[in-house]
Design a protein around this motif. Structure first.
Motif, PDB file in Angstrom:
ATOM      1  N   GLY A   1      40.829  42.176  18.659  1.00  0.00           N
ATOM      2  CA  GLY A   1      39.554  42.108  19.182  1.00  0.00           C
ATOM      3  C   GLY A   1      39.284  43.287  20.007  1.00  0.00           C
ATOM      4  O   GLY A   1      39.813  44.527  19.525  1.00  0.00           O
ATOM      5  N   TYR A   2      38.680  43.218  20.919  1.00  0.00           N
ATOM      6  CA  TYR A   2      38.091  44.410  21.852  1.00  0.00           C
ATOM      7  C   TYR A   2      39.215  45.268  22.163  1.00  0.00           C
ATOM      8  O   TYR A   2      39.073  46.333  22.275  1.00  0.00           O
ATOM      9  N   ALA A   3      40.068  44.599  23.082  1.00  0.00           N
ATOM     10  CA  ALA A   3      41.028  45.282  23.614  1.00  0.00           C
ATOM     11  C   ALA A   3      42.113  46.093  22.727  1.00  0.00           C
ATOM     12  O   ALA A   3      42.399  47.048  22.896  1.00  0.00           O
TER      13      ALA A   3
ATOM     14  N   HIS B   1      31.569  29.308  20.685  1.00  0.00           N
ATOM     15  CA  HIS B   1      32.805  28.590  20.577  1.00  0.00           C
ATOM     16  C   HIS B   1      33.934  29.335  20.432  1.00  0.00           C
ATOM     17  O   HIS B   1      34.404  29.589  19.324  1.00  0.00           O
ATOM     18  N   ARG B   2      34.458  29.910  21.419  1.00  0.00           N
ATOM     19  CA  ARG B   2      35.484  31.243  21.598  1.00  0.00           C
ATOM     20  C   ARG B   2      36.452  30.631  22.238  1.00  0.00           C
ATOM     21  O   ARG B   2      36.470  29.831  23.179  1.00  0.00           O
ATOM     22  N   TRP B   3      37.652  31.382  22.193  1.00  0.00           N
ATOM     23  CA  TRP B   3      38.672  30.977  23.075  1.00  0.00           C
ATOM     24  C   TRP B   3      38.591  31.022  24.516  1.00  0.00           C
ATOM     25  O   TRP B   3      39.374  30.557  25.507  1.00  0.00           O
ATOM     26  N   THR B   4      37.534  31.995  24.985  1.00  0.00           N
ATOM     27  CA  THR B   4      37.381  32.238  26.427  1.00  0.00           C
ATOM     28  C   THR B   4      36.722  30.840  26.996  1.00  0.00           C
ATOM     29  O   THR B   4      36.714  30.894  28.292  1.00  0.00           O
ATOM     30  N   TYR B   5      36.325  30.137  26.237  1.00  0.00           N
ATOM     31  CA  TYR B   5      35.815  28.883  26.655  1.00  0.00           C
ATOM     32  C   TYR B   5      36.739  27.763  26.383  1.00  0.00           C
ATOM     33  O   TYR B   5      36.457  26.358  26.468  1.00  0.00           O
TER      34      TYR B   5
ATOM     35  N   GLU C   1      48.211  42.804  27.904  1.00  0.00           N
ATOM     36  CA  GLU C   1      46.811  42.623  28.707  1.00  0.00           C
ATOM     37  C   GLU C   1      47.040  41.479  29.747  1.00  0.00           C
ATOM     38  O   GLU C   1      47.744  40.641  29.463  1.00  0.00           O
ATOM     39  N   TYR C   2      46.414  41.586  31.042  1.00  0.00           N
ATOM     40  CA  TYR C   2      46.623  40.650  32.054  1.00  0.00           C
ATOM     41  C   TYR C   2      46.047  39.279  31.360  1.00  0.00           C
ATOM     42  O   TYR C   2      44.886  39.449  30.459  1.00  0.00           O
ATOM     43  N   PRO C   3      46.508  38.076  31.771  1.00  0.00           N
ATOM     44  CA  PRO C   3      47.708  37.880  32.511  1.00  0.00           C
ATOM     45  C   PRO C   3      49.003  37.981  31.625  1.00  0.00           C
ATOM     46  O   PRO C   3      49.075  37.588  30.480  1.00  0.00           O
TER      47      PRO C   3
ATOM     48  N   SER D   1      41.994  39.539  36.903  1.00  0.00           N
ATOM     49  CA  SER D   1      41.299  40.735  37.596  1.00  0.00           C
ATOM     50  C   SER D   1      40.527  40.407  38.991  1.00  0.00           C
ATOM     51  O   SER D   1      40.833  41.182  39.933  1.00  0.00           O
ATOM     52  N   ARG D   2      39.974  39.114  39.113  1.00  0.00           N
ATOM     53  CA  ARG D   2      39.095  38.865  40.037  1.00  0.00           C
ATOM     54  C   ARG D   2      39.906  38.608  41.306  1.00  0.00           C
ATOM     55  O   ARG D   2      39.693  39.272  42.497  1.00  0.00           O
ATOM     56  N   VAL D   3      41.082  37.946  41.295  1.00  0.00           N
ATOM     57  CA  VAL D   3      41.788  37.597  42.412  1.00  0.00           C
ATOM     58  C   VAL D   3      42.767  39.015  42.557  1.00  0.00           C
ATOM     59  O   VAL D   3      42.962  39.226  43.764  1.00  0.00           O
TER      60      VAL D   3
ATOM     61  N   VAL E   1      33.875  33.993  43.346  1.00  0.00           N
ATOM     62  CA  VAL E   1      32.984  32.843  42.637  1.00  0.00           C
ATOM     63  C   VAL E   1      32.825  33.554  41.278  1.00  0.00           C
ATOM     64  O   VAL E   1      32.513  34.697  41.014  1.00  0.00           O
ATOM     65  N   TYR E   2      33.243  32.499  40.228  1.00  0.00           N
ATOM     66  CA  TYR E   2      33.555  33.036  38.844  1.00  0.00           C
ATOM     67  C   TYR E   2      32.740  31.929  37.999  1.00  0.00           C
ATOM     68  O   TYR E   2      33.014  30.773  38.129  1.00  0.00           O
ATOM     69  N   GLY E   3      31.599  32.218  37.282  1.00  0.00           N
ATOM     70  CA  GLY E   3      31.072  31.363  36.663  1.00  0.00           C
ATOM     71  C   GLY E   3      30.369  31.880  35.194  1.00  0.00           C
ATOM     72  O   GLY E   3      30.329  33.012  35.103  1.00  0.00           O
TER      73      GLY E   3
ATOM     74  N   ALA F   1      31.728  54.907  35.734  1.00  0.00           N
ATOM     75  CA  ALA F   1      31.503  53.984  34.648  1.00  0.00           C
ATOM     76  C   ALA F   1      32.657  52.805  34.337  1.00  0.00           C
ATOM     77  O   ALA F   1      33.933  52.995  34.845  1.00  0.00           O
ATOM     78  N   ARG F   2      32.436  51.748  33.585  1.00  0.00           N
ATOM     79  CA  ARG F   2      33.501  50.975  33.213  1.00  0.00           C
ATOM     80  C   ARG F   2      34.125  51.045  31.889  1.00  0.00           C
ATOM     81  O   ARG F   2      34.694  50.298  31.239  1.00  0.00           O
ATOM     82  N   ARG F   3      33.562  52.234  31.216  1.00  0.00           N
ATOM     83  CA  ARG F   3      34.260  52.482  29.786  1.00  0.00           C
ATOM     84  C   ARG F   3      35.319  53.415  29.984  1.00  0.00           C
ATOM     85  O   ARG F   3      35.723  54.151  30.954  1.00  0.00           O
TER      86      ARG F   3
HETATM   87  C1  BLA Z   1      37.483  41.989  31.236  1.00  0.00           C
HETATM   88  N1  BLA Z   1      36.126  41.324  29.389  1.00  0.00           N
HETATM   89  C2  BLA Z   1      37.261  41.031  30.173  1.00  0.00           C
HETATM   90  C3  BLA Z   1      37.812  39.992  29.872  1.00  0.00           C
HETATM   91  C4  BLA Z   1      37.424  39.374  28.623  1.00  0.00           C
HETATM   92  C5  BLA Z   1      36.305  40.185  28.454  1.00  0.00           C
HETATM   93  C6  BLA Z   1      37.955  38.327  27.756  1.00  0.00           C
HETATM   94  C7  BLA Z   1      39.222  39.622  30.495  1.00  0.00           C
HETATM   95  C8  BLA Z   1      38.911  38.374  31.316  1.00  0.00           C
HETATM   96  C9  BLA Z   1      38.050  38.538  32.404  1.00  0.00           C
HETATM   97  O1  BLA Z   1      38.410  39.420  33.427  1.00  0.00           O
HETATM   98  O2  BLA Z   1      37.044  38.152  32.505  1.00  0.00           O
HETATM   99  C10 BLA Z   1      35.372  39.935  27.230  1.00  0.00           C
HETATM  100  N2  BLA Z   1      33.764  41.729  27.912  1.00  0.00           N
HETATM  101  C11 BLA Z   1      34.002  40.748  27.140  1.00  0.00           C
HETATM  102  C12 BLA Z   1      33.144  40.667  26.023  1.00  0.00           C
HETATM  103  C13 BLA Z   1      32.223  41.430  26.518  1.00  0.00           C
HETATM  104  C14 BLA Z   1      32.397  42.151  27.580  1.00  0.00           C
HETATM  105  C15 BLA Z   1      33.351  39.542  25.046  1.00  0.00           C
HETATM  106  O3  BLA Z   1      31.639  43.024  28.379  1.00  0.00           O
HETATM  107  C16 BLA Z   1      30.886  41.546  25.723  1.00  0.00           C
HETATM  108  C17 BLA Z   1      30.004  42.591  25.968  1.00  0.00           C
HETATM  109  N3  BLA Z   1      34.861  44.726  28.143  1.00  0.00           N
HETATM  110  C18 BLA Z   1      34.009  44.600  26.966  1.00  0.00           C
HETATM  111  C19 BLA Z   1      33.188  45.659  27.028  1.00  0.00           C
HETATM  112  C20 BLA Z   1      33.344  46.144  28.247  1.00  0.00           C
HETATM  113  C21 BLA Z   1      34.301  45.736  28.922  1.00  0.00           C
HETATM  114  C22 BLA Z   1      32.021  45.851  26.168  1.00  0.00           C
HETATM  115  O4  BLA Z   1      34.463  43.655  25.965  1.00  0.00           O
HETATM  116  C23 BLA Z   1      32.669  47.492  28.998  1.00  0.00           C
HETATM  117  C24 BLA Z   1      31.480  48.067  28.597  1.00  0.00           C
HETATM  118  C25 BLA Z   1      34.656  46.023  30.294  1.00  0.00           C
HETATM  119  N4  BLA Z   1      35.674  43.597  30.659  1.00  0.00           N
HETATM  120  C26 BLA Z   1      35.405  45.080  30.866  1.00  0.00           C
HETATM  121  C27 BLA Z   1      36.362  45.258  32.274  1.00  0.00           C
HETATM  122  C28 BLA Z   1      37.069  44.368  32.362  1.00  0.00           C
HETATM  123  C29 BLA Z   1      36.907  43.276  31.420  1.00  0.00           C
HETATM  124  C30 BLA Z   1      36.429  46.848  32.860  1.00  0.00           C
HETATM  125  C31 BLA Z   1      38.194  44.062  33.512  1.00  0.00           C
HETATM  126  C32 BLA Z   1      37.670  43.217  34.597  1.00  0.00           C
HETATM  127  C33 BLA Z   1      37.240  43.517  35.926  1.00  0.00           C
HETATM  128  O5  BLA Z   1      36.719  44.663  35.954  1.00  0.00           O
HETATM  129  O6  BLA Z   1      37.308  42.836  36.728  1.00  0.00           O
END
Ligand code: BLA
Ligand code: NAP
Length: 322
Positions: A9-11, A156-160, A91-93, A174-176, A223-225, A268-270
């Motif tokens: 996936g993404y990670a 309908h994904r694993w994150t739900y 990856e966490y956790p 990461s929130r806590v 607060v996480y929703g 940035a978050r990238r």
């Molecule tokens: C964290 N992002 C997460 C996590 C998941 C996703 C499953 C770990 C659980 C969580 O902390 O919520 C999934 N994030 C997504 C998906 C998208 C998204 C499906 O933005 C769809 C667009 N992660 C990405 C993208 C970016 C990204 C595209 O997939 C940035 C441009 C960043 N996601 C990101 C960061 C975290 C995270 C920085 C760490 C959480 C934090 O900062 O607290």
């Protein structure tokens, strides 16, 4: 170093991209879930497709296993990888179960292998800006981090799916972890949670609200929703200090003191997975320091687990032991 990735996936993609640009590393193999996605991933990154993560961790031509798959499987893959004498990035956790996480950390120490739990939130612009300006606002007595992510319709994904993602504040550790990194030990935890279930192991929305009382006296609120119950996205970290208030969105921050408002830059978050990967490699090959310890990750996991228990039993949990 020869590397195997579990996940597609993404990670996992971000990891594979980071490996590609470093000549000291070679992505040898990948293990995924659906065969088509695994095949596609392995073609894009010119790696072999392993038929399962079990097969991947047993390979003798791998030094490092990167675990970038669903949360439910992190603990058991880490265990199998350590038993096969691999270094690990996960990856966490680390696990959905703090007891298993603790056990894995001692197994890694026994085996003299790296067990690195990724916490990219610490590497991001928001956390760094908070750390840079926190001393300006004096003693912090209250802080609140709200992340609301509306999704119409909910996927309908694993994150739900709780069996795959874990309790929301455990899965989204990461929130806590941001709070325990900033404020340290937690004396008491009180939490509420709500789920909008559509099937036994699938919800269309969830909301968790946790109050953390820190040993230093500060109160933190998370607060996480996410999902269909929400109509407006919100992402705000507010820190109330006796000498000022800090308010951050992912784009920018504000420092409020008296009549003055100062605008603060937020990076940035990238590129955070790449940064994490590079730091681990530099640690393994050159001994340079890492930015987070498994112990710190474990402590945040214990606090997150306490939020789950508190919300289920309807009681305050006292003293989350380190
Ligand atoms: C964290 N992002 C997460 C996590 C998941 C996703 C499953 C770990 C659980 C969580 O902390 O919520 C999934 N994030 C997504 C998906 C998208 C998204 C499906 O933005 C769809 C667009 N992660 C990405 C993208 C970016 C990204 C595209 O997939 C940035 C441009 C960043 N996601 C990101 C960061 C975290 C995270 C920085 C760490 C959480 C934090 O900062 O607290
Ligand atoms: P993702 O893009 O949804 O990828 C999920 C991976 O797991 C895919 O390989 C998927 O394969 C597989 N998978 C899905 N359902 C599965 C099931 N039922 N059984 C087995 N495997 C299944 O997720 P991600 O965002 O990369 O997250 C991966 C890990 O990284 C998680 O632990 C997450 O907490 C962590 N993380 C992610 C981010 C981020 O920015 N995304 C940040 C911090 C931490 P198929 O597609 O073939 O099903």
């Amino acid at each position: 170093m020869r590397v195997g990735i579990v996940g597609t996936g993404y990670a996992a993609k971000a990891r594979a991209e980071a490996l590609k640009v470093d000549r000291r590393l070679l992505l040898v193999t990948v293990a995924g879930n659906t065969p088509e996605t695994t095949e596609k991933f392995s073609q894009i990154f010119q790696a072999q497709a392993s038929t399962s993560w079990q097969q991947l961790v047993e390979r003798e031509d791998i030094d490092l296993v990167i675990i970038s798959t669903i949360n439910r499987d992190h603990g058991k893959i880490a265990r199998a990888a350590l038993e096969n004498d691999k270094h690990i990035i996960v990856e966490y956790p680390l696990s959905l179960d703090p007891t298993e996480a603790e056990w894995l950390i001692s197994l890694a120490a026994q085996k003299n292998k790296l067990l690195h739990v990724e916490h990219i939130e610490l590497l991001g612009g928001l956390h760094n800006a908070i750390k840079q300006y926190i001393s300006e606002i004096g003693k912090i007595f209250y802080s609140r981090y709200v992340t609301i992510n509306p999704k119409q319709p909910a996927p309908h994904r694993w994150t739900y799916q709780p069996s795959l993602f874990g309790f929301p504040l455990v899965g989204a550790l990461s929130r806590v972890h941001r709070f325990t990194d900033l404020f340290g030990l937690v004396d008491a935890v009180n939490a509420q949670s709500q789920f909008w279930y559509t099937e036994p192991d699938l919800y269309k929305a969830c909301l968790c609200n946790a109050q953390l009382k820190f040993n230093n006296g500060a109160i933190g609120e998370v607060v996480y929703g996410k999902g269909e119950a929400f109509w407006q996205s919100e992402n705000i970290f507010t820190l109330y200090g006796e000498k000022g208030t800090l308010i951050f969105t992912p784009q920018q921050g504000q420092l409020l003191q008296g009549e003055k408002t100062q605008i603060l830059e937020v990076g940035a978050r990238r590129g955070l997975f790449a940064k994490d990967t590079t730091m681990v490699i530099e640690y393994l090959l050159a001994g340079s320091p890492l930015y987070v310890t498994p112990a710190a990750s474990l402590y945040s996991l214990k606090v997150a687990e306490a939020t789950r228990i508190s919300s289920e039993v309807g009681k305050t949990m006292n003293e989350v032991n380190n």
